[in-house]
Design a protein around this motif. Structure first.
Motif, PDB file in Angstrom:
ATOM      1  N   LYS A  51      46.476  40.965  30.895  1.00  0.00           N
ATOM      2  CA  LYS A  51      45.633  40.341  29.884  1.00  0.00           C
ATOM      3  C   LYS A  51      44.675  41.347  29.257  1.00  0.00           C
ATOM      4  CE  LYS A  51      45.727  35.625  31.744  1.00  0.00           C
ATOM      5  NZ  LYS A  51      44.919  34.513  32.322  1.00  0.00           N
ATOM      6  N   GLU A  52      44.144  42.253  30.075  1.00  0.00           N
ATOM      7  CA  GLU A  52      43.221  43.252  29.536  1.00  0.00           C
ATOM      8  C   GLU A  52      43.955  44.205  28.591  1.00  0.00           C
ATOM      9  OE1 GLU A  52      40.111  46.752  31.019  1.00  0.00           O
ATOM     10  OE2 GLU A  52      41.049  45.395  32.467  1.00  0.00           O
ATOM     11  N   LEU A  53      45.140  44.644  28.989  1.00  0.00           N
ATOM     12  CA  LEU A  53      45.902  45.550  28.127  1.00  0.00           C
ATOM     13  C   LEU A  53      46.316  44.862  26.830  1.00  0.00           C
ATOM     14  CD1 LEU A  53      48.157  47.302  30.806  1.00  0.00           C
ATOM     15  CD2 LEU A  53      46.150  48.243  29.639  1.00  0.00           C
ATOM     16  N   GLN A  54      46.621  43.579  26.905  1.00  0.00           N
ATOM     17  CA  GLN A  54      46.996  42.836  25.708  1.00  0.00           C
ATOM     18  C   GLN A  54      45.818  42.743  24.733  1.00  0.00           C
ATOM     19  OE1 GLN A  54      50.168  41.553  24.936  1.00  0.00           O
ATOM     20  NE2 GLN A  54      49.161  41.366  22.936  1.00  0.00           N
ATOM     21  N   GLU A  55      44.611  42.500  25.275  1.00  0.00           N
ATOM     22  CA  GLU A  55      43.432  42.437  24.415  1.00  0.00           C
ATOM     23  C   GLU A  55      43.097  43.807  23.836  1.00  0.00           C
ATOM     24  OE1 GLU A  55      41.773  40.012  23.165  1.00  0.00           O
ATOM     25  OE2 GLU A  55      42.983  38.504  24.187  1.00  0.00           O
ATOM     26  N   ASP A  80      40.581  26.721  52.825  1.00  0.00           N
ATOM     27  CA  ASP A  80      40.955  27.207  54.146  1.00  0.00           C
ATOM     28  C   ASP A  80      40.803  28.721  54.235  1.00  0.00           C
ATOM     29  OD1 ASP A  80      41.473  24.696  55.018  1.00  0.00           O
ATOM     30  OD2 ASP A  80      43.645  24.800  54.776  1.00  0.00           O
ATOM     31  N   LEU A  81      40.772  29.381  53.069  1.00  0.00           N
ATOM     32  CA  LEU A  81      40.664  30.836  53.018  1.00  0.00           C
ATOM     33  C   LEU A  81      39.188  31.213  52.825  1.00  0.00           C
ATOM     34  CD1 LEU A  81      42.667  33.298  52.951  1.00  0.00           C
ATOM     35  CD2 LEU A  81      42.413  33.237  50.475  1.00  0.00           C
ATOM     36  N   PRO A  82      38.537  31.822  53.825  1.00  0.00           N
ATOM     37  CA  PRO A  82      37.107  32.169  53.716  1.00  0.00           C
ATOM     38  C   PRO A  82      36.912  33.418  52.875  1.00  0.00           C
ATOM     39  CG  PRO A  82      37.949  32.901  55.831  1.00  0.00           C
ATOM     40  CD  PRO A  82      39.101  32.211  55.141  1.00  0.00           C
ATOM     41  N   PHE A  83      37.091  33.294  51.569  1.00  0.00           N
ATOM     42  CA  PHE A  83      37.264  34.422  50.663  1.00  0.00           C
ATOM     43  C   PHE A  83      36.083  34.536  49.717  1.00  0.00           C
ATOM     44  CE2 PHE A  83      39.585  36.105  46.791  1.00  0.00           C
ATOM     45  CZ  PHE A  83      39.708  37.388  47.288  1.00  0.00           C
ATOM     46  N   VAL A  84      35.589  35.759  49.491  1.00  0.00           N
ATOM     47  CA  VAL A  84      34.517  36.013  48.535  1.00  0.00           C
ATOM     48  C   VAL A  84      34.916  37.182  47.642  1.00  0.00           C
ATOM     49  CG1 VAL A  84      32.679  35.131  50.011  1.00  0.00           C
ATOM     50  CG2 VAL A  84      33.338  37.529  50.174  1.00  0.00           C
ATOM     51  N   THR A  85      34.367  37.218  46.438  1.00  0.00           N
ATOM     52  CA  THR A  85      34.731  38.270  45.488  1.00  0.00           C
ATOM     53  C   THR A  85      33.498  38.828  44.795  1.00  0.00           C
ATOM     54  OG1 THR A  85      35.089  36.627  43.739  1.00  0.00           O
ATOM     55  CG2 THR A  85      37.016  37.315  45.001  1.00  0.00           C
ATOM     56  N   PHE A  86      33.573  40.100  44.403  1.00  0.00           N
ATOM     57  CA  PHE A  86      32.609  40.749  43.526  1.00  0.00           C
ATOM     58  C   PHE A  86      33.298  40.895  42.169  1.00  0.00           C
ATOM     59  CE2 PHE A  86      31.575  42.051  47.798  1.00  0.00           C
ATOM     60  CZ  PHE A  86      30.193  42.054  47.844  1.00  0.00           C
ATOM     61  N   VAL A  87      32.733  40.290  41.146  1.00  0.00           N
ATOM     62  CA  VAL A  87      33.390  40.234  39.838  1.00  0.00           C
ATOM     63  C   VAL A  87      32.420  40.694  38.753  1.00  0.00           C
ATOM     64  CG1 VAL A  87      34.550  38.745  38.167  1.00  0.00           C
ATOM     65  CG2 VAL A  87      34.861  38.343  40.609  1.00  0.00           C
ATOM     66  N   GLY A  88      32.935  41.447  37.783  1.00  0.00           N
ATOM     67  CA  GLY A  88      32.159  41.868  36.623  1.00  0.00           C
ATOM     68  C   GLY A  88      32.830  41.438  35.336  1.00  0.00           C
ATOM     69  N   ILE A  89      32.288  41.896  34.213  1.00  0.00           N
ATOM     70  CA  ILE A  89      32.804  41.527  32.891  1.00  0.00           C
ATOM     71  C   ILE A  89      33.128  42.796  32.117  1.00  0.00           C
ATOM     72  CG2 ILE A  89      32.187  40.510  30.664  1.00  0.00           C
ATOM     73  CD1 ILE A  89      32.793  38.430  32.673  1.00  0.00           C
ATOM     74  N   ASN A  90      34.347  42.856  31.520  1.00  0.00           N
ATOM     75  CA  ASN A  90      34.719  44.039  30.743  1.00  0.00           C
ATOM     76  C   ASN A  90      34.284  43.887  29.283  1.00  0.00           C
ATOM     77  OD1 ASN A  90      36.571  42.350  29.509  1.00  0.00           O
ATOM     78  ND2 ASN A  90      38.378  43.357  30.339  1.00  0.00           N
TER      79      ASN A  90
END
Length: 688
Positions: free
Chosen positions: A473-477, A279-289
């Protein structure tokens, strides 16, 4: 008592008749995009249906098969107002009624008093029983012209979505109908007329706007205002239609903008929340650390899935990122997105998500008599081919063996194989985003915080919480990679070199290659001066572990420049040295590899600006480093204020910064082209 029982259920002697069920999720509307392949038997007295809608759909399907339109002629209610009797008739029944003022110029009519009809009784529990049927018509039936009947002039639900998607990609309705006719088995089976489809598309264009619920616009505006009050680098943009309604929204906070500066090599544009009918017309730009975890580079809410919308969205994202376009983009197989990328990111390498393509195989090939064998052969060609030539050969063999020359879907996939087949995309760097399995790290970035019924209000409330989880999660890694280490599985110094440099997650990937080395050996060598070509044989398990297969890989090695490449292209694709190169280096007595084979983006000490940015969802973890960074950033603004006033002042400020950088031996964050200092070559051509 007998009358009461008569009202509750059909007569006992007729309950043995089969119940006809029409499989359609939309009551009262048989999806006109579905092709009726099975012959529908003529209706007969005594037939029982679960509800009136099923009866109506059944009779309409029968009418379409025989070539006559179907209308609801009459209904009758009982004393309680409940539907009691219904009559469905041929659309050519009844008399023509022409108004007196139109006698001179009468309208066309199809009424010729045809008596073909069906009478049915509706019981209290909704069950419907056919009481009488009249099959004889007083006119000619034309099944081959059924597509022109009134029933066929509607655009069904799934057909509407398909028409919208193709129109959004810029394909004309006429071309769409030609393609659809091929799929349906001819124009006579095509479910919608061109004029009807074009009218529907025109209406869509006129009313397109972002679907916002009550109070949604206020919630979004309040969120944006709050974000900008906390940080002036929060970026957002709104797109309005001619009526002043919001069509599209894009936003990115400072942390997302800073993160992109460190990881500009690969961006995944995720439309999961559109393709899965959220129901949420949502898009994302995602990368990898550097841990292989997802990083958010921006979000959008869109009103459509057309090229114009995606062009607007990509341009806003590019402006937000100071015009620094990504080197590679991963998307779903979508014509509208493809055209938008060609317009906004013409230099970027565009790849389709392999997982999205492979999951369509079952549905696309389900009608083939040997669909399971075709599926297995196709997957073997895609996953097991070691070269482009081998893939093309295996694909051709599959097409020939199963007579798939006329399959339009497979033909299109083969034409675009450079966008999705592993051996065709491995010559570019994709930051480890797998070509064989779905990358759960990238897809559904907000999984666990957004479901198919999440409203915009709920999403805004959960947005910060979702991002906070990712930051944690990033800080934990980071902490794990600095304070813990994975023991080496071999005694080779090369493995220890990567152990000291890479994050734990990436070092584990290197370890898998060292483990795989035990199945490899150098078979032959061709050496001339400092250049050599080597064949490395790997003993691979195939056919679900039932047998082994020896596969040959070619490794090229220029010893003087220490330039080594492998035909498997793992380093070019993932930035990880493969087991075949490791096997050769150990044979050649190499103890350490040059720094060019240790990518900065995978290092545990890789400096990332976004970890110092203070935003709303990580205030809870404000470290001394972050506080110092925030203070110095505010103080250093004086350089920008002073330098921007004139060209001379700009040069003075830049010279001062350059002297400071050289004095403390700080690496220049940008090269002469304004790009990040690390990169992976996209070429992997065999040496000549």
């Amino acid at each position: 008592m007998g009358d009461e029982m008569e009202q509750r259920m059909p007569p006992k002697e007729n309950t043995s008749m089969p119940v006809i069920v029409v499989q359609d999720g939309n009551k009262g509307e048989l999806d006109s995009s579905s092709k009726v392949n099975d012959v529908v038997e003529p209706p007969s007295a005594g037939m029982i249906f679960n509800c009136i809608d099923e009866l109506y759909e059944f009779y309409k399907t029968y009418g379409n098969q025989e070539g006559f339109p179907v209308f609801k002629k009459s209904t009758k209610n009982d004393k309680q107002g409940r539907l009691h009797f219904v009559t469905l008739s041929c659309g050519r029944g009844g008399k023509s009624r022409c108004k007196r003022e139109k006698l001179v110029n009468p309208s066309l009519t199809m009424k010729i008093e045809c008596n073909a009809k069906l009478n049915a009784r509706v019981y209290d529990d909704g069950v419907v029983r056919v009481t009488s049927v009249f099959l004889e018509h007083n006119h000619e039936l034309s099944p081959t012209r059924a597509r022109y009947l009134p029933r066929r002039r509607s655009v069904g639900t799934s057909m509407k979505r398909r028409r919208e998607k193709i129109d959004e990609a810029g394909v004309t309705v006429a071309k769409t109908l030609t393609s659809s006719a091929v799929e349906c088995g001819g124009h006579e089976s095509e479910p919608s007329l061109e004029k009807v489809c074009q009218n529907y598309i025109d209406n869509i264009d006129k009313r397109r706007k972002l679907c916002l619920g009550v109070g949604d616009a206020g919630v979004v505006c309040n969120y944006f205002n709050r974000m900008q009050e906390q940080n002036s680098n929060f970026y957002y943009s709104l797109d309005f239609n001619e009526d002043g309604h919001i069509r599209n929204i894009f936003w990115a906070d400072e942390r997302s903008r800073a993160a992109y500066k460190s990881f500009t090599d690969v961006v995944s544009f995720d439309t999961t929340y559109l393709t899965n009918k959220y129901d949420l017309p949502f898009v994302t730009f995602v990368g990898i650390n550097h841990h292989g975890q997802p990083l958010l580079f921006g979000c959008g809410l869109v009103s459509g899935e057309d090229t114009e919308t995606f062009v607007w969205l990509f341009k806003q994202w590019l402006a937000c990122m100071s015009g620094n376009a990504p080197k590679a983009v991963i998307t779903d197989q979508d014509m509208a997105i493809h055209k938008a990328i060609e317009i906004v990111f013409p230099e970027a390498r565009h790849r389709w998500c392999l997982w999205q393509i492979m999951k369509k195989i079952h549905g696309k090939l389900s009608c083939h008599s040997n669909n399971e064998q075709v599926k297995a052969t196709l997957m073997q060609a895609v996953y097991d081919s070691m070269s482009k030539e081998e893939f093309d050969f295996n694909w051709g063999q599959m097409i020939q063996k199963y007579s798939l020359q006329s399959n339009a879907w497979l033909s299109t996939l083969h034409d675009d194989r450079h966008r999705w087949v592993p051996v065709y995309v491995k010559d570019s760097f994709w930051a480890g985003m797998s070509t064989t399995l779905r990358s759960e790290n990238v897809h559904e970035f907000f999984e666990g915080h957004v479901n198919s019924k999440t409203t915009l209000k709920q999403f805004v409330e959960r947005y910060d919480k979702a991002l906070k989880t990712k930051v944690e999660k990033e800080l934990q890694e980071d902490l794990n990679s600095l304070n813990c280490y994975c023991p080496c599985v071999s005694h080779y110094n090369i493995e220890k070199q990567f152990q000291q440099a890479y994050t734990n997650n990436k070092f584990k990937e290197i370890q898998e290659e060292f483990k795989g080395k035990m199945f490899c050996y150098v078979h032959s060598m061709k050496e001339e001066d400092d250049f050599g070509v080597y064949e490395v044989i790997e003993d691979m398990v195939v056919e679900n572990g039932l047998s082994n297969q020896k596969v040959c890989f070619t490794v090229y090695f220029k010893q003087a420049e220490f330039d080594v490449r492998c035909s498997c292209r793992l380093f070019e694709f993932q930035g990880i040295l493969c087991r075949h190169i490791i096997t050769l280096l150990t044979v050649k007595g190499v103890y350490l590899v040059p720094q060019k084979y240790i990518l900065p983006r995978w290092r545990k000490d890789f400096r990332r600006e976004h970890t110092k940015v203070k935003v709303s969802y990580n205030n809870w973890n404000s470290t001394p480093e972050m506080r110092r960074y925030d203070l110095i950033s505010k103080k250093s603004a004086v350089f920008a204020d002073f330098g921007c006033t004139s060209e001379d002042n700009t040069q003075i400020a830049l010279d001062f910064i350059e002297q400071f950088r050289q004095k403390f031996n700080i690496a220049d964050p940008l090269n002469v082209n304004g790009q990040p200092i690390f990169s992976v070559s996209g070429s992997c051509q065999p040496y000549q």
